[in-house]
Motif scaffolding. Structure first.
Motif, PDB file in Angstrom:
ATOM      1  N   MET A   1      66.904 -19.376  25.716  1.00 46.49           N
ATOM      2  CA  MET A   1      68.479 -19.972  25.756  1.00 46.49           C
ATOM      3  C   MET A   1      68.232 -21.604  25.340  1.00 46.49           C
ATOM      4  SD  MET A   1      70.154 -17.462  26.199  1.00 46.49           S
ATOM      5  CE  MET A   1      69.810 -15.849  26.189  1.00 46.49           C
ATOM      6  N   LYS A   2      69.443 -21.935  24.735  1.00 51.08           N
ATOM      7  CA  LYS A   2      69.320 -23.395  24.423  1.00 51.08           C
ATOM      8  C   LYS A   2      70.767 -23.875  24.281  1.00 51.08           C
ATOM      9  CE  LYS A   2      69.080 -21.933  19.567  1.00 51.08           C
ATOM     10  NZ  LYS A   2      68.428 -22.109  18.315  1.00 51.08           N
TER      11      LYS A   2
ATOM     12  N   PRO B   1      71.200 -16.630  19.455  1.00 56.81           N
ATOM     13  CA  PRO B   1      71.404 -16.756  18.162  1.00 56.81           C
ATOM     14  C   PRO B   1      71.102 -15.078  17.638  1.00 56.81           C
ATOM     15  CG  PRO B   1      69.413 -17.785  18.925  1.00 56.81           C
ATOM     16  CD  PRO B   1      70.068 -17.120  20.122  1.00 56.81           C
TER      17      PRO B   1
ATOM     18  N   ARG C   1      70.652 -12.317  14.623  1.00 56.99           N
ATOM     19  CA  ARG C   1      70.410 -12.058  13.114  1.00 56.99           C
ATOM     20  C   ARG C   1      70.761 -10.891  12.553  1.00 56.99           C
ATOM     21  NH1 ARG C   1      67.172 -13.423   9.294  1.00 56.99           N
ATOM     22  NH2 ARG C   1      65.660 -11.653   9.396  1.00 56.99           N
ATOM     23  N   TRP C   2      71.062 -10.026  13.493  1.00 53.74           N
ATOM     24  CA  TRP C   2      71.291  -8.606  12.980  1.00 53.74           C
ATOM     25  C   TRP C   2      72.741  -8.311  14.029  1.00 53.74           C
ATOM     26  CZ3 TRP C   2      68.692  -7.734   9.063  1.00 53.74           C
ATOM     27  CH2 TRP C   2      67.158  -8.161   9.156  1.00 53.74           C
TER      28      TRP C   2
ATOM     29  N   ASP D   1      74.576 -13.654   7.851  1.00 55.55           N
ATOM     30  CA  ASP D   1      75.004 -13.973   6.790  1.00 55.55           C
ATOM     31  C   ASP D   1      74.662 -13.205   5.511  1.00 55.55           C
ATOM     32  OD1 ASP D   1      72.253 -14.761   6.883  1.00 55.55           O
ATOM     33  OD2 ASP D   1      72.412 -16.660   6.227  1.00 55.55           O
ATOM     34  N   ARG D   2      74.691 -12.055   5.625  1.00 56.09           N
ATOM     35  CA  ARG D   2      74.533 -11.272   4.431  1.00 56.09           C
ATOM     36  C   ARG D   2      75.780 -10.902   3.704  1.00 56.09           C
ATOM     37  NH1 ARG D   2      71.509  -9.723   8.665  1.00 56.09           N
ATOM     38  NH2 ARG D   2      69.423 -10.792   8.512  1.00 56.09           N
ATOM     39  N   PHE D   3      75.503 -10.787   2.535  1.00 59.87           N
ATOM     40  CA  PHE D   3      76.987 -10.177   1.545  1.00 59.87           C
ATOM     41  C   PHE D   3      76.505  -8.708   1.780  1.00 59.87           C
ATOM     42  CE2 PHE D   3      76.252 -14.146  -0.005  1.00 59.87           C
ATOM     43  CZ  PHE D   3      77.315 -14.632  -0.767  1.00 59.87           C
ATOM     44  N   LEU D   4      77.761  -8.235   1.940  1.00 55.17           N
ATOM     45  CA  LEU D   4      77.478  -6.432   2.117  1.00 55.17           C
ATOM     46  C   LEU D   4      77.916  -5.818   0.981  1.00 55.17           C
ATOM     47  CD1 LEU D   4      79.065  -6.573   5.869  1.00 55.17           C
ATOM     48  CD2 LEU D   4      76.612  -6.088   5.128  1.00 55.17           C
ATOM     49  N   ASP D   5      79.233  -6.291   0.212  1.00 56.76           N
ATOM     50  CA  ASP D   5      79.744  -5.369  -0.915  1.00 56.76           C
ATOM     51  C   ASP D   5      80.284  -6.553  -1.703  1.00 56.76           C
ATOM     52  OD1 ASP D   5      79.963  -2.983  -1.556  1.00 56.76           O
ATOM     53  OD2 ASP D   5      80.327  -2.241   0.215  1.00 56.76           O
ATOM     54  N   TYR D   6      80.179  -6.200  -3.148  1.00 54.48           N
ATOM     55  CA  TYR D   6      81.079  -7.300  -4.102  1.00 54.48           C
ATOM     56  C   TYR D   6      81.422  -6.440  -5.312  1.00 54.48           C
ATOM     57  CZ  TYR D   6      81.384 -11.220  -7.246  1.00 54.48           C
ATOM     58  OH  TYR D   6      81.826 -12.326  -8.097  1.00 54.48           O
TER      59      TYR D   6
ATOM     60  N   GLU E   1      79.124 -10.348   5.890  1.00 50.51           N
ATOM     61  CA  GLU E   1      78.986 -10.566   7.440  1.00 50.51           C
ATOM     62  C   GLU E   1      79.762 -11.857   7.898  1.00 50.51           C
ATOM     63  OE1 GLU E   1      74.600  -8.201   8.166  1.00 50.51           O
ATOM     64  OE2 GLU E   1      74.641 -10.669   8.223  1.00 50.51           O
TER      65      GLU E   1
ATOM     66  N   ARG F   1      78.309 -18.079  -5.087  1.00 49.26           N
ATOM     67  CA  ARG F   1      78.221 -16.838  -5.699  1.00 49.26           C
ATOM     68  C   ARG F   1      79.340 -16.326  -6.866  1.00 49.26           C
ATOM     69  NH1 ARG F   1      77.715 -13.782  -8.473  1.00 49.26           N
ATOM     70  NH2 ARG F   1      76.645 -11.469  -8.488  1.00 49.26           N
TER      71      ARG F   1
END
Lengths: 435, 246
Positions: A1-2, A21, A23-24, A63-68, A78, A89
């Motif tokens: 924890m921070k 934090p 990440r998923w 911070d991932r792109f899911l569909d484009y 996300e 992009r």
């Protein structure tokens, strides 16, 4: 924890705040006795992005792109994807953000939660209008898809909902087609608020983007002077600013650097530079994001930080109320470094708590000089309330509960739809008195 | 000409940032990691970010007996490999390792033994094809043993020495071997640590690693200042060092 580093952009910090934090995307959210709040890049100025005594779920790692779909300009990402990453992009494919605030270093979920607006509000409305759907993870109902068709009540509550309806996990946007990265900009000096309003009226039909800078220290004959900027996307190339040359303000920069003398000098120079009407073609980056070129510009206000004040007032009251606020600020010697004016259009905002509404919006910032600054801003709040306007929660650290409840009469509907495990410093501050 | 890149441990925060750089350049990727669902999310993202192709396979990478089949599949899918990066690793609980030798040996296997096994197989393939870049993420922790994390340091130290020998062996085959030594990186692996000015973001570290994979020195500290920090740490005489709390 921070905790270090999880203050707000105005350098407001929370007490006893844990940070987790992510990440998923979590499969479920367990209530844990301490209130939860999603957190993006921390560009809100006050306490909508803080959770004293609670837990911040840091979504910057989602911070991932899911569909484009580059044919139709539809993009699903996300929650923590930044507007900067989206632009990088999609601009080469001829797409652009349908609405963008003055910094591209915000997350897409943050843009939804604050239902942000931009220089094209008179045409496009708020960011939330271009959200096709979003994913919401609730502590009580699990993962939901929200849109105008699915869970429409939660969709309206989540757009502009300050992160209180649960964790936004993904957002699907409809992008806007543009001919390229270039923007044609015209700068027109004006001498008064009346002239500004006339320029806006004249420009809003022909220009997609309109905004004005105003000299907040001008008194007497200089009161209300400023420069009106109007822009359109155009074909052709524009040189991108060189990468890797971004300036950064170091930590510990003293606040007196932005004292009244420095602000006066800056404003005089800026006004001289823009004094003649001129038209030129520029890259979209300096046009939309002039301050993104200076990392940590908020440090210019020193350790004590600063307050942002952004209000909207009906157009017929604008000259009196905004003129009065500017005059009072100048008289108090509380110089605003960046003072921005814009006429909002009448495109309805989709969220229960969206800030933009028809009228004129003014944004000022004030170095935090303690009670003197607070008193000044309390006075402004009263004027805005009397005029039937509103203050912008994303930029606020001081709004009184009574004022908030007057500005956002539908707040009880949001309270009813909020996730029982979620809250924020802002929400507790503005609702606990009457609740 | 797009590069053919294999990344093992591709769902780590650092590896994902490295992969994004290759994707943006239109390179072809083959990703391996243990968790298939996460790998799928990473692969999809990299495809949208511009990778010319993204293949992926989920597998427990510390199972040495599976390495050959995994590498065969990667070589087949890409038609040869230009860059191979080993990025998997765990951060052992030092205290637990002190009390539990099985845990110590398990950590040495995951962070050193299994990595060395994979590099041995990959090295023979690179030697045979006569070109390519073989790289692994070691750590500044391997530069000197310290009480706070010497099991991790032992594994990374072994890996660094192994890579040094491999570099010496493969040089005449035209194969480059790169040792990457990150300092403190703000990732889930280090979420429990208080952060200070020496900490770097995975994005910054990923950018530096990507640059190092394309050329330059064979041993890189990321961020760069760790070279000088570790130089000082290595120079402290042992009689002094053993008294220090590090």
């Amino acid at each position: 924890m921070k905790d270090a580093g999880y203050c707000s952009w105005g350098r407001l910090c929370a007490r006893d705040q844990q940070v987790r934090p992510l990440r998923w995307t979590p499969a479920a959210l367990e209530p844990e006795g301490r209130p939860l709040l999603g957190r993006g890049l921390g560009r809100s100025y006050g306490d909508v992005c803080l959770n004293d005594g609670g837990v911040l779920l840091d979504c910057a790692g989602l911070d991932r792109f899911l569909d484009y779909d580059p044919e139709r300009g539809r993009l699903r990402v996300e929650a923590g994807v930044s507007l900067a990453a989206i632009l990088e992009r999609v601009v080469p494919d001829g797409w652009f953000l349908p609405v963008t605030p003055g910094t591209r270093f915000v997350t897409v979920a943050g843009a939804v939660a604050n239902d942000v607006h931009g220089k094209n509000h008179h045409r496009a409305g708020t960011f939330g209008r271009h959200v096709r759907a979003l994913g919401l993870l609730r502590s009580d109902r699990g993962a939901l898809t929200c849109s105008a068709e699915d869970n429409p009540d939660l969709f309206r509550a989540t757009v502009g909902g300050l992160g209180l309806t649960g964790l936004v996990t993904w957002v699907e946007l409809q992008l806007k087609a543009v001919p390229g990265p270039a923007v044609e900009v015209e700068a027109v000096p004006f001498a008064s608020l009346d002239e500004f309003l006339a320029l806006s009226r004249e420009s809003d039909g022909r220009w997609e983007y309109t905004v004005a800078w105003i000299d907040a220290l001008g008194r007497g004959p200089r009161a209300g002077r400023g420069v009106f900027f109007r822009g359109n996307h155009v074909e052709g190339e524009a040189p991108a600013p060189r990468a890797g040359t971004r300036l950064a303000v170091p930590p510990g920069t003293p606040g007196w650097l932005l004292g009244p003398a420095a602000v006066r000098l800056f404003n005089a120079l800026y006004h001289r530079r823009q004094a003649a009407r001129r038209r030129r073609r520029v890259h979209y980056l300096p046009f939309f994001y002039p301050l993104d070129g200076i990392r940590h510009w908020n440090r210019l206000y020193g350790r004590r930080g600063f307050f942002q004040f952004q209000c909207v007032v009906p157009e017929d009251a604008a000259v009196a109320v905004l003129g009065g606020i500017l005059e009072r600020a100048a008289a108090a010697g509380q110089g605003s470094f960046l003072s921005v004016l814009k006429v909002f259009g009448d495109v309805p905002s989709p969220g229960l708590l969206s800030f933009p509404r028809p009228g004129v919006t003014l944004a000022l910032d004030f170095p935090n000089r303690g009670e003197r600054t607070r008193a000044l801003l309390r006075g402004f709040e009263d004027r805005v309330r009397e005029a039937g306007g509103a203050l912008y929660p994303a930029k606020d650290a001081l709004m009184s509960p009574a004022a908030f409840q007057a500005f956002f009469p539908r707040w009880r509907e949001l309270a009813a739809l909020a996730d029982p495990a979620f809250s924020s410093g802002f929400w507790r501050r503005v609702t606990e008195v009457a609740a | 000409m797009s590069r053919r890149v294999v990344i093992l441990g591709a769902t780590s925060a650092i590896a994902e940032q490295v992969a994004r750089r290759f994707a943006a350049a239109g390179d072809r990727l083959y990703l391996l990691a243990r968790n298939g669902e996460r790998l799928e999310a990473v692969a999809r993202d990299l495809g949208i970010r511009g990778a010319a192709a993204v293949h992926h396979a989920a597998a427990p990478l510390d199972q040495v007996e599976r390495h050959r089949a995994l590498l065969d599949a990667a070589w087949d899918a890409l038609g040869g490999v230009d860059i191979l990066l080993v990025a998997w690793g765990t951060l052992p609980d030092q205290r637990r390792c002190e009390a539990d030798v099985d845990e110590t040996l398990r950590q040495l296997h995951v962070n050193a033994g299994a990595v060395i096994a994979l590099l041995t197989d990959a090295a023979n393939r690179f030697a045979a094809q006569g070109h390519g870049t073989l790289a692994a993420i070691s750590s500044v922790a391997g530069d000197r043993g310290r009480q706070s994390n010497y099991v991790y340091g032992t594994a990374k130290g072994a890996l660094s020495v192994f890579l040094q020998g491999l570099r010496n062996r493969l040089h005449r085959h035209g194969v480059r071997v790169v040792t990457i030594k990150p300092g403190f990186v703000d990732t889930p692996m280090t979420a429990a640590f208080p952060k200070g000015p020496l900490w770097a973001s995975p994005e910054r570290v990923g950018r530096a690693i990507h640059r190092a994979l394309l050329g330059g020195p064979d041993v890189v500290y990321v961020p760069w200042f760790w070279r000088w920090i570790m130089l000082v740490i290595r120079l402290i005489p042992e009689p002094v060092f053993k008294r220090m709390k590090l």
